[in-house]
Write a protein that holds these residues in place. Structure first.
Motif, PDB file in Angstrom:
ATOM      1  N   THR A   1      24.285 -10.091  31.889  1.00 31.41           N
ATOM      2  CA  THR A   1      24.097 -11.181  32.683  1.00 31.41           C
ATOM      3  C   THR A   1      24.498 -11.464  33.663  1.00 31.41           C
ATOM      4  OG1 THR A   1      22.304 -10.806  31.145  1.00 31.41           O
ATOM      5  CG2 THR A   1      22.671 -12.882  32.330  1.00 31.41           C
TER       6      THR A   1
ATOM      7  N   LEU B   1      18.203 -18.823  36.956  1.00 36.44           N
ATOM      8  CA  LEU B   1      18.847 -18.386  36.128  1.00 36.44           C
ATOM      9  C   LEU B   1      17.263 -18.026  34.932  1.00 36.44           C
ATOM     10  CD1 LEU B   1      19.966 -15.376  34.981  1.00 36.44           C
ATOM     11  CD2 LEU B   1      21.333 -16.874  32.804  1.00 36.44           C
ATOM     12  N   ASN B   2      16.308 -17.059  35.355  1.00 40.11           N
ATOM     13  CA  ASN B   2      15.459 -17.158  34.033  1.00 40.11           C
ATOM     14  C   ASN B   2      15.602 -16.163  32.678  1.00 40.11           C
ATOM     15  OD1 ASN B   2      13.184 -18.652  35.311  1.00 40.11           O
ATOM     16  ND2 ASN B   2      13.033 -17.457  37.475  1.00 40.11           N
TER      17      ASN B   2
ATOM     18  N   ARG C   1      25.314 -18.291  29.152  1.00 40.82           N
ATOM     19  CA  ARG C   1      24.865 -18.585  30.391  1.00 40.82           C
ATOM     20  C   ARG C   1      24.920 -19.990  30.788  1.00 40.82           C
ATOM     21  NH1 ARG C   1      25.862 -15.198  27.570  1.00 40.82           N
ATOM     22  NH2 ARG C   1      27.840 -15.621  28.735  1.00 40.82           N
ATOM     23  N   TYR C   2      23.494 -20.554  29.997  1.00 36.52           N
ATOM     24  CA  TYR C   2      23.491 -22.061  30.767  1.00 36.52           C
ATOM     25  C   TYR C   2      24.803 -22.795  31.459  1.00 36.52           C
ATOM     26  CZ  TYR C   2      22.430 -27.266  30.346  1.00 36.52           C
ATOM     27  OH  TYR C   2      22.589 -28.426  30.801  1.00 36.52           O
TER      28      TYR C   2
ATOM     29  N   MET D   1      26.130 -20.649  33.734  1.00 34.61           N
ATOM     30  CA  MET D   1      25.061 -21.109  35.618  1.00 34.61           C
ATOM     31  C   MET D   1      25.544 -22.787  36.131  1.00 34.61           C
ATOM     32  SD  MET D   1      22.925 -19.301  36.691  1.00 34.61           S
ATOM     33  CE  MET D   1      22.187 -19.650  37.200  1.00 34.61           C
TER      34      MET D   1
ATOM     35  N   THR E   1      19.158 -22.682  34.406  1.00 30.79           N
ATOM     36  CA  THR E   1      18.621 -22.013  33.491  1.00 30.79           C
ATOM     37  C   THR E   1      17.787 -22.542  33.005  1.00 30.79           C
ATOM     38  OG1 THR E   1      21.019 -21.159  32.995  1.00 30.79           O
ATOM     39  CG2 THR E   1      19.667 -20.579  31.227  1.00 30.79           C
TER      40      THR E   1
END
Lengths: 144, 100
Positions: free
Chosen positions: B30, B42-43, B63-64, B67, B74
């Protein structure tokens, strides 16, 4: 109190052991006819406890993880996860939500919180340099 | 891992069981997609996730953060009912990134 049934497994603290351990426990208790939700709760709690052994107890080393499951009367399941790793100085702090000593590994600090929410009781014994034992208990709903 | 990227939106389709062991590979794939494509959104699609322990929460939070560094947003979508409880417990709801 005598158990009705028991199983034990010993495996190395490799991360592949996480799915092995939760699947093994789920398989062992299948004959008790647990609900999907109960199976999922137990798998989650076991996964958290075993991950703690891999990530924290034996950090950067490989040691043995000892898993023991006992079934008592009235569908009471007792799961013991024991390691001979580094041990914890402050159990209370380790169990606080969001507390983690491994943020670089993206550990969320929710392991014990999830164990507590998905079982009826969580007991932890730990000694620095000797290891940690986590005992999870959960009574499955009676089947008709 | 399945993914698609269109109109500056990156969607990753997670599947199977998410634990500490499997999270590393998902994270690496990812993050490399994020760095290549610099999406505005980002989904993370959880519809095919059968199991997740707290490693799934760590995966989302990480990931949050990444991003946010790029100024992107996100969203966590299609969360199965049994995982919703874990997500709520984690305080993710305060970030307003989960659907519903």
């Amino acid at each position: 109190m005598n158990s009705q049934n028991e199983m034990s497994l010993t495996f190395e603290s490799r991360s592949s052991g996480e799915s092995f351990a939760r699947s093994a426990v789920a398989s062992f208790i299948t004959y008790l006819d647990p609900t999907v939700s109960e199976i999922n709760d137990i798998k989650t709690a076991v996964s958290e406890a075993v991950t703690n052994c891999v990530v924290h107890a034996y950090r950067d080393t490989i040691g043995k993880i000892y898993l023991n499951v006992k079934i008592f009367d009235q569908n009471m399941v007792e799961i013991k996860i024991r390691d001979k790793g580094c041990g914890m100085e402050n159990i209370k702090q380790a169990m606080e939500p969001l507390y983690t000593t491994a943020p670089e590994d993206e550990r969320s600090g929710l392991g014990f919180t999830l164990m507590q929410s998905f079982t009826d009781s969580v007991k932890v014994r730990s000694k620095i340099g000797k290891g940690t034992t986590v005992i999870l208990k959960k009574r499955l709903s009676p089947r008709v | 891992m399945k993914y698609d990227f269109k109109n500056n939106v990156l969607t990753v389709y997670l599947s199977g069981e998410i634990d500490h062991h499997g999270a590393r590979k998902i994270r690496e794939e990812t993050d490399s997609l994020i760095q290549q494509n610099k999406p505005v959104l980002l989904n993370m699609d959880f519809s095919d996730v059968g199991f997740s322990d707290s490693s799934g929460i760590g995966l989302i939070m990480g990931r949050y953060r990444l991003m946010s560094l790029y100024g992107g947003k996100t969203k966590v979508i299609n969360i199965p009912e049994r995982l919703r409880y874990v997500m709520n417990l984690s305080g993710l709801s305060s970030l307003h990134i989960t659907d519903k």
